[in-house]
Design an enzyme around this catalytic site. Structure first.
Site, PDB file in Angstrom:
ATOM      1  N   HIS A 108       0.678  -1.793  -0.177  1.00  0.00           N
ATOM      2  CA  HIS A 108      -0.355   0.117   0.013  1.00  0.00           C
ATOM      3  C   HIS A 108       0.752   1.180   0.079  1.00  0.00           C
ATOM      4  CE1 HIS A 108      -3.583   2.073   0.987  1.00  0.00           C
ATOM      5  NE2 HIS A 108      -2.313   3.168   1.793  1.00  0.00           N
ATOM      6  N   GLU A 109       1.765   1.036   0.904  1.00  0.00           N
ATOM      7  CA  GLU A 109       2.702   2.286   1.236  1.00  0.00           C
ATOM      8  C   GLU A 109       3.629   2.708  -0.116  1.00  0.00           C
ATOM      9  OE1 GLU A 109       1.538   4.722   3.236  1.00  0.00           O
ATOM     10  OE2 GLU A 109       0.898   3.486   4.381  1.00  0.00           O
ATOM     11  N   HIS A 117       1.974   4.547  -2.974  1.00  0.00           N
ATOM     12  CA  HIS A 117       1.609   6.517  -2.166  1.00  0.00           C
ATOM     13  C   HIS A 117       2.618   7.314  -2.974  1.00  0.00           C
ATOM     14  CE1 HIS A 117      -2.270   6.489  -0.593  1.00  0.00           C
ATOM     15  NE2 HIS A 117      -1.759   5.120   0.383  1.00  0.00           N
ATOM     16  N   GLU A 123      -4.452   7.936  -3.043  1.00  0.00           N
ATOM     17  CA  GLU A 123      -5.387   6.729  -2.297  1.00  0.00           C
ATOM     18  C   GLU A 123      -5.780   5.549  -3.751  1.00  0.00           C
ATOM     19  OE1 GLU A 123      -4.978   5.757   0.638  1.00  0.00           O
ATOM     20  OE2 GLU A 123      -6.081   4.515   0.210  1.00  0.00           O
TER      21      GLU A 123
END
Ligand code: ZN
Length: 508
Positions: free
Chosen positions: A269-270, A273, A299
């Site tokens: 997830h990170e 980003h 997101e």
């Protein structure tokens, strides 16, 4: 038509504006590094000085932005019909300038002071499991933010103004329509899953996993996805986040010995980003052209990698052999079992950050409906716990027994952040739309994922999303990248087909 001389004057005005906003960006990015340091490595004793440093940088940036000269330059440039990138820069700076100048300084300071004090009060309330401790603070914050919104635009719905702080271009009606659709279509899907007799392998990652080995595996994940270590690093933080610029975008994650899967998905997830930030154009640094397009798009990048890549069967076929090298005990786990474990739906979970890919959206819808009603004055702060619990019962069939597991679980409202929550779901919805468009352009992506080949997908995202910075508004960016307007169609089709198959549901 502009004469040659006026064109030169425009250029000067444009250059002057660019220099000015680059200084503002530099101050903001320096503050970002101080915040990173505070979350990751600063000794606790550093807090008082760090708070002062950050507050000084924040005033400095506010002064530079709201300076009369910024307004003069914007007016000069707006009189000249700029086009393309320059027009986009002026549009974005105008937006920031108008917001910053329309709110009286003493209100800004009062909000800032109230939120600083709100944090410890919220923590105390959560520890004591007693909403009434936090209630007066929340009441005050709702009032102040409503006042703030009225200053920004007295004609607009205050909640719409607050929402626009996080997502300026998808209007609230669009957001509302999408969230309602998620609620109406996911509630029956989740009910069908609850009633399903399908046997899902849920304990593929049961056991204890050493932190150091987990960290090594998190680095393997980042290597495999193509993270640029020359412009990034991996550290741990209690609440994983990523921050930085296109020259230095860092990832944090966290390790829990009993939750290997959690550290893998959170790292992916990170990565999403940070990878977005790293894809912003170098030459746009310091201007909106080198900045990310707000929270929905951000997101969408993290969810695309986490869910559409990291929770796919193909990913586990690729990644399980890598994971087994760090953790030989996974030898007995099949890729199918790993896939099922990564996608199980928790029908009794009350906590947003522990939610699966589907129920997550109902956690968001509940927060959205409550904060919208709070700001509109249709819900009293004192009635929040009951409204919260009733909605959990109605949408998820579970009722929190405590405020700590209910309306006190998230930090956002203590920051005065109303309108932030919806962007999580809006981003997931966009992730599905982008992934579908990428597959339309590139052909089957699963095949590449199985081979650990992520370069094509990454290149597609670079060209369609990252490279544009804030050049386009969100709806235009979506339209340019996918050939259609922003829609929940693709997310819902993906969710129904994936979970229909996984849980053997009839009619899905
Ligand atoms: Zn995120």
């Amino acid at each position: 038509m502009a004469t040659g001389q006026e064109t030169e004057a425009d250029l000067e005005a444009y250059d002057e504006l660019e220099t000015r906003i680059e200084r503002i960006a530099n101050v903001g990015n320096a503050a970002g590094i101080l915040r990173w340091d505070q979350e990751v490595i600063m000794p606790e004793g550093g807090t008082p000085a760090r708070a002062k440093q950050l507050s000084t940088l924040s005033s400095l940036s506010h002064e530079l932005l709201t300076d009369e000269r910024t307004g003069e330059l914007l007016e000069t440039l707006e009189d000249q019909d700029l086009e393309g990138e320059q027009a986009a820069v002026v549009r974005e700076v105008r937006r920031q300038y108008d917001r910053a100048t329309s709110v009286p300084q003493d209100l800004v300071e009062e909000i800032s002071e109230t939120t600083s004090n709100a944090h410890p009060t919220w923590m105390e309330a959560r520890e004591a499991d007693d909403f009434s401790i936090f209630e007066p603070t929340l009441e005050k914050l709702v009032e102040l933010k409503r006042e703030y919104a009225t200053h920004v635009d007295s004609d607009a719905d205050p909640y719409a103004v607050l929402f626009a702080e996080y997502e300026p271009y998808l209007d609230l009606e669009t957001a509302e329509r999408v969230l309602e659709r998620l609620r109406d279509e996911l509630v029956p899907l989740i009910e069908a899953i609850d009633e399903s007799d399908a046997e899902i392998e849920t304990d593929a990652f049961a056991g204890e996993f050493d932190d150091d080995d987990q960290e090594a595996l998190a680095r393997d994940v980042l290597d495999s996805l193509g993270y640029d270590w020359d412009r990034g690093r991996l550290d741990t933080a209690p609440h994983p986040f990523s921050s930085g610029t296109q020259f230095d975008a860092r990832v944090t994650t966290r390790f829990d010995e009993s939750d290997l899967l959690g550290s893998i998905t959170s790292t992916i997830h990170e990565f999403g980003h940070a990878n977005y930030t790293l894809g912003l154009p170098d030459e746009g640094y310091g201007t909106p052209l080198g900045e990310s397009r707000d929270l929905t798009v951000h997101e969408s990048q993290s969810r695309l990698w986490e869910n559409h890549v990291g929770r796919s069967r193909a990913f586990w076929e690729h990644f399980l052999p890598i994971a087994r090298e760090r953790f030989p005990e996974l030898e007995a786990v099949s890729p199918e079992a790993a896939y099922e474990a990564a996608n199980q739906v928790y029908d009794d979970n009350l906590i947003r950050v522990e939610a699966d890919e589907l129920t997550y959206h109902l956690h968001i819808v509940i927060r959205f409906e409550i904060e919208r009603d709070l700001i509109a004055g249709d819900l009293e702060v004192a009635d929040v716990p009951e409204a919260w619990n009733d909605k959990y019962e109605a949408y998820l069939g579970i009722r929190p027994e405590t405020d700590a597991d209910g309306c006190l679980q998230d930090i956002h409202w203590s920051h005065g952040s109303f309108g932030y929550f919806p962007t999580y779901s809006l981003g997931s919805v966009l992730a599905a739309q982008l992934y579908t468009a990428a597959e339309d352009d590139l052909g089957d992506l699963d095949e590449r994922t199985r081979e650990g080949e992520f370069a094509d997908l990454n290149q597609w995202l670079r060209e369609e999303i990252h490279a544009h910075g804030k050049r386009y508004t969100t709806p235009d960016l979506v339209e340019e990248a996918t050939g259609e307007g922003y829609t929940a169609d693709h997310f819902l089709a993906y969710a129904k087909s994936k979970y229909g198959e996984l849980y053997d549901l009839e009619g899905y």
